[in-house]
Scaffold this motif. Structure first.
Motif, PDB file in Angstrom:
ATOM      1  N   GLU A 146       0.823  -1.206   0.000  1.00 20.49           N
ATOM      2  CA  GLU A 146       0.000   0.000   0.000  1.00 20.49           C
ATOM      3  C   GLU A 146       0.857   1.256   0.000  1.00 20.49           C
ATOM      4  N   SER A 149       2.346   1.660  -3.538  1.00 21.51           N
ATOM      5  CA  SER A 149       1.308   2.100  -4.472  1.00 21.51           C
ATOM      6  C   SER A 149       1.010   3.579  -4.294  1.00 21.51           C
ATOM      7  N   ALA A 150       0.934   4.032  -3.045  1.00 29.70           N
ATOM      8  CA  ALA A 150       0.664   5.448  -2.779  1.00 29.70           C
ATOM      9  C   ALA A 150       1.800   6.331  -3.278  1.00 29.70           C
ATOM     10  N   GLN A 152       3.847   5.675  -5.818  1.00 26.78           N
ATOM     11  CA  GLN A 152       3.771   5.725  -7.281  1.00 26.78           C
ATOM     12  C   GLN A 152       2.625   6.628  -7.743  1.00 26.78           C
ATOM     13  N   LYS A 153       1.498   6.523  -7.082  1.00 24.83           N
ATOM     14  CA  LYS A 153       0.333   7.325  -7.461  1.00 24.83           C
ATOM     15  C   LYS A 153       0.612   8.808  -7.257  1.00 24.83           C
ATOM     16  N   ALA A 154       1.267   9.162  -6.153  1.00 23.93           N
ATOM     17  CA  ALA A 154       1.561  10.566  -5.872  1.00 23.93           C
ATOM     18  C   ALA A 154       2.516  11.153  -6.903  1.00 23.93           C
ATOM     19  N   ARG A 155       3.397  10.327  -7.434  1.00 14.86           N
ATOM     20  CA  ARG A 155       4.352  10.781  -8.446  1.00 14.86           C
ATOM     21  C   ARG A 155       3.813  10.584  -9.858  1.00 14.86           C
ATOM     22  N   ASN A 156       2.621   9.966  -9.954  1.00 18.92           N
ATOM     23  CA  ASN A 156       2.010   9.689 -11.263  1.00 18.92           C
ATOM     24  C   ASN A 156       2.957   8.890 -12.148  1.00 18.92           C
ATOM     25  N   ASN A 157       3.582   7.854 -11.524  1.00 21.57           N
ATOM     26  CA  ASN A 157       4.569   7.063 -12.257  1.00 21.57           C
ATOM     27  C   ASN A 157       4.596   5.651 -11.679  1.00 21.57           C
ATOM     28  N   THR A 158       3.973   4.729 -12.380  1.00 21.04           N
ATOM     29  CA  THR A 158       3.911   3.348 -11.900  1.00 21.04           C
ATOM     30  C   THR A 158       5.217   2.589 -12.122  1.00 21.04           C
ATOM     31  N   SER A 200       6.310  12.061  -0.828  1.00 19.86           N
ATOM     32  CA  SER A 200       5.264  11.661  -1.765  1.00 19.86           C
ATOM     33  C   SER A 200       4.557  10.415  -1.255  1.00 19.86           C
ATOM     34  N   GLY A 201       3.223  10.392  -1.405  1.00 18.53           N
ATOM     35  CA  GLY A 201       2.443   9.267  -0.922  1.00 18.53           C
ATOM     36  C   GLY A 201       2.108   9.365   0.540  1.00 18.53           C
TER      37      GLY A 201
END
Length: 279
Positions: A146, A149-150, A152-158, A200-201
């Motif tokens: 989790e 994932s958070a 990556q989502k905060a950076r908009n980069n999976t 981030s996240g």
């Protein structure tokens, strides 16, 4: 036990304040190859800034498990293994005679072996002058999905990996002035946390009143030096001892990024179920 711990760390905790400095993102040192037999010191003759070492403490019997752990984190070719000290190979009497263990520690040989394993990792780290930080894992750590994932989502980069997160975390040692950063704390009084940074996240760096468990953490060079000086001789269990190191700032992340594997097999160096982050 916890009331004693509160008294011993409260003064240091209150005095911890962020230091102001320009952050420098460490680079991963790619020459640290993961090998089940690598145990020699690493000597490099010149000094550079901003490099991050990664070590995993494990037993030979756990090699397949650790291989999977390293692969899943994207650390192949980046992490080195630290053979764990085996409790069956230790003699309490000999360790006391050699000045390695306090005669009044009351520790089990398993606790002593754990501390000695961490000491060996930090010795290797300090022998490599190119490294500014070391990330240490015990072999029962696993990544909190989790949190990743958070991030990556905060950076908009999976495509971001655990390596990217670890570099960001290590860089905060300069802005927050910590010597050690616990990535998987347990039994902490989270309601008393002092938040000093947010990554981030929504990953927070906090000064905590207590920060037990040692399955994942980052040390600076100064932190490693303080640790080695403070654990010779060994006087307490590895995680409890860190609460009392003099002039040692031990920060934590919340939520914790690496969790101790619950119901892991009996060969793990800790053989313990997951411990709660907060009490």
């Amino acid at each position: 036990v916890y009331l004693t711990l509160v008294a011993s760390v409260a003064a240091r905790w209150k005095a911890q304040t962020p230091l102001l400095a320009k952050p420098q993102t460490p680079r991963i040192l790619a020459s640290l190859n993961f090998s089940s037999t690598q145990s020699e010191h690493i000597y490099i003759g010149h000094h550079t800034h901003g490099e991050l070492g990664i070590s995993v403490i494990t037993l030979q019997e756990r090699k397949e498990h650790v291989d999977n752990f390293v692969r899943n984190l994207g650390l192949e070719g980046l992490a080195r293994i630290q053979p764990a000290v085996r409790k069956v190979d230790l003699s309490e009497t000999t360790l006391i005679e050699q000045g390695e263990l306090s005669a009044n520690s009351g520790l089990t040989m398993g606790e002593v072996a754990c501390s000695m394993s961490h000491r060996e990792v930090l010795k290797h780290f300090l022998n490599n002058e190119r490294l500014t930080h070391i990330v240490v894992f015990e072999d029962d750590a696993y990544l909190n999905p989790e949190v990743m994932s958070a991030f990556q989502k905060a950076r908009n980069n999976t495509d971001l990996t655990a390596v990217d997160l670890l570099k960001d975390l290590a860089a905060t040692s300069q802005t927050q002035g910590w010597h050690g950063l616990n990535l998987g704390r347990c039994w902490s009084w989270c309601g008393l946390d002092k938040v000093v940074n947010v990554l981030s996240g929504n990953i927070k760096i906090v000064n905590a009143l207590s920060s037990l468990c040692t399955q994942a953490y980052i040390f600076t060079r100064e932190g490693a030096r303080i640790h080695l000086a403070s654990t010779h001789p060994i006087v307490d269990a590895e995680d409890r001892a860190r609460q009392d190191f003099k002039d040692f700032v031990y920060a934590s992340t919340t939520p914790r990024i690496f969790i101790q594997k619950e119901n892991d097999d009996m060969m793990a160096i800790n053989v313990a179920n997951d411990q709660p982050e907060c009490v």
